[in-house]
Design an enzyme around this catalytic site. Structure first.
Site, PDB file in Angstrom:
ATOM      1  N   LYS A  50       0.838  -1.209   0.000  1.00  0.00           N
ATOM      2  CA  LYS A  50       0.000   0.000   0.000  1.00  0.00           C
ATOM      3  C   LYS A  50       0.868   1.253   0.000  1.00  0.00           C
ATOM      4  O   LYS A  50       0.552   2.250  -0.668  1.00  0.00           O
ATOM      5  CB  LYS A  50      -0.944  -0.028   1.212  1.00  0.00           C
ATOM      6  CG  LYS A  50      -2.084  -1.026   1.012  1.00  0.00           C
ATOM      7  CD  LYS A  50      -2.833  -1.379   2.282  1.00  0.00           C
ATOM      8  CE  LYS A  50      -3.816  -2.513   1.980  1.00  0.00           C
ATOM      9  NZ  LYS A  50      -4.433  -3.120   3.137  1.00  0.00           N
ATOM     10  N   GLN A  94      -5.107  -1.942   9.250  1.00  0.00           N
ATOM     11  CA  GLN A  94      -4.960  -3.271   8.653  1.00  0.00           C
ATOM     12  C   GLN A  94      -5.587  -4.333   9.564  1.00  0.00           C
ATOM     13  O   GLN A  94      -5.296  -4.386  10.763  1.00  0.00           O
ATOM     14  CB  GLN A  94      -3.465  -3.566   8.420  1.00  0.00           C
ATOM     15  CG  GLN A  94      -3.182  -4.842   7.661  1.00  0.00           C
ATOM     16  CD  GLN A  94      -3.625  -4.784   6.199  1.00  0.00           C
ATOM     17  OE1 GLN A  94      -3.657  -3.738   5.579  1.00  0.00           O
ATOM     18  NE2 GLN A  94      -3.977  -5.928   5.651  1.00  0.00           N
ATOM     19  N   ASP A 117     -11.515   2.053   3.250  1.00  0.00           N
ATOM     20  CA  ASP A 117     -11.863   0.630   3.141  1.00  0.00           C
ATOM     21  C   ASP A 117     -13.352   0.450   2.854  1.00  0.00           C
ATOM     22  O   ASP A 117     -13.775  -0.626   2.441  1.00  0.00           O
ATOM     23  CB  ASP A 117     -11.588  -0.084   4.479  1.00  0.00           C
ATOM     24  CG  ASP A 117     -10.220  -0.742   4.538  1.00  0.00           C
ATOM     25  OD1 ASP A 117      -9.754  -1.246   3.506  1.00  0.00           O
ATOM     26  OD2 ASP A 117      -9.637  -0.753   5.642  1.00  0.00           O
TER      27      ASP A 117
END
Ligand code: GUN
Length: 283
Positions: A50, A94, A117
């Site tokens: 990322k 995460q 997300d």
């Protein structure tokens, strides 16, 4: 029939280049903060990827690598401080978090306009009614792959194997928004093989290696493998028996190189969207 292999790696590069160009017209660089708690090796690999994507797109990124012993209060305080930062457009924590930490509380604490997300209940609700600013990265990446290969879900029977909040359910919603007839299968579906054989578009996100055997694929189907499993040699593989399925499918995604790179590219799209939302608020 020998299937066309859907090249997620190439499409992801194209999407990221488009994002990089579009970001240039913003008043400042989009910024993404990535929080990693604990030392899960797979999560470390994802987070590194990322950060690399951010650099490729010309974004600012920050990483917070916290020890597994981090308390809920410390994590919530970090999210709160990132919510208040004008230079941070997206916040990604995460998952999975180490045992003892409340994931849902963290996801709820991320401001919906920074929820790249698309896991916050507010954004999930907007997705359900087709009003979304963001789309969850993996299902959005699948839709982008379908579009790239000229596959219109309208009128097709789409079967989604798996009902997770992050992939299966939102995937079904996105396919439905594009006028597919959608069936969601899961571990309690009595005749999974038969339902799969009826799929024009088969999306497998079960996380079970070997689940989608060749005989579960309809002749001419589109087969999308979302799973990331490891085989007995530690090699990355999906749910689909690739060689056998490719004999029957018209289109198929490989693992690796299919959905995985698209998930990462769509995170960059969402971060750009967040930066645009914030730039509009500032005007
Ligand atoms: N862990 C595995 N995939 C993901 C993802 O897409 N987002 C987050 N936050 N954690 C993950």
């Amino acid at each position: 029939m020998a299937a066309t292999i859907m090249d997620g790696k190439a499409l992801a590069a194209k999407v990221k280049e488009r994002v990089r160009q579009q970001a240039k017209s913003l008043p400042r660089r989009p910024g993404l903060a990535v929080i990693l708690v604990g030392d899960d090796p797979a999560s470390r690999v994802y987070v590194n990827g990322k950060k690399r994507d951010c650099a490729e797109c010309g974004f600012y990124s920050e990483e917070y690598a916290l020890p597994a012993q981090t308390s809920q209060a410390e994590l919530m305080a970090l999210v709160d401080s990132l919510n208040r930062r004008a230079d941070i457009d997206g916040i990604l924590c995460q998952l999975p978090l180490p045992k003892g930490l409340d994931e849902m509380a963290v996801l709820r604490a991320i401001h919906p306009s920074k929820d790249v997300d698309c896991f916050h209940p507010f954004n999930v609700g907007e997705l359900m009614i087709g009003m979304q600013s963001f789309q969850p990265c993996t299902p959005a990446g699948v839709m982008e792959l379908l579009s790239e290969y000229g596959i219109d879900p309208a009128g097709k029977h789409a079967v989604v194997v798996g009902r997770s909040h992050t992939v299966g359910k939102p995937q079904a919603v996105l396919l439905l928004q594009r006028n597919a007839t959608v069936t969601i299968c899961h571990s309690r579906t009595p005749d999974l093989a038969q339902v799969c054989r009826e799929a024009d578009i088969l999306v497998s996100a079960a996380g079970r290696r070997g689940l989608i055997t060749g005989d579960r694929v309809k002749e001419g189907a589109v087969v999308i493998d979302v799973a990331m499993n490891r085989d007995e040699n530690g090699k990355l593989c999906g749910d689909v028996c690739f060689e056998a399925a490719a004999q029957r499918a018209a289109y198929i995604t490989p693992v690796p190189g299919g959905v995985g790179p698209m998930t990462r590219a769509m995170l960059m799209v969402n971060t750009l969207t967040a930066a645009r939302l914030h730039a509009a608020e500032d005007r």
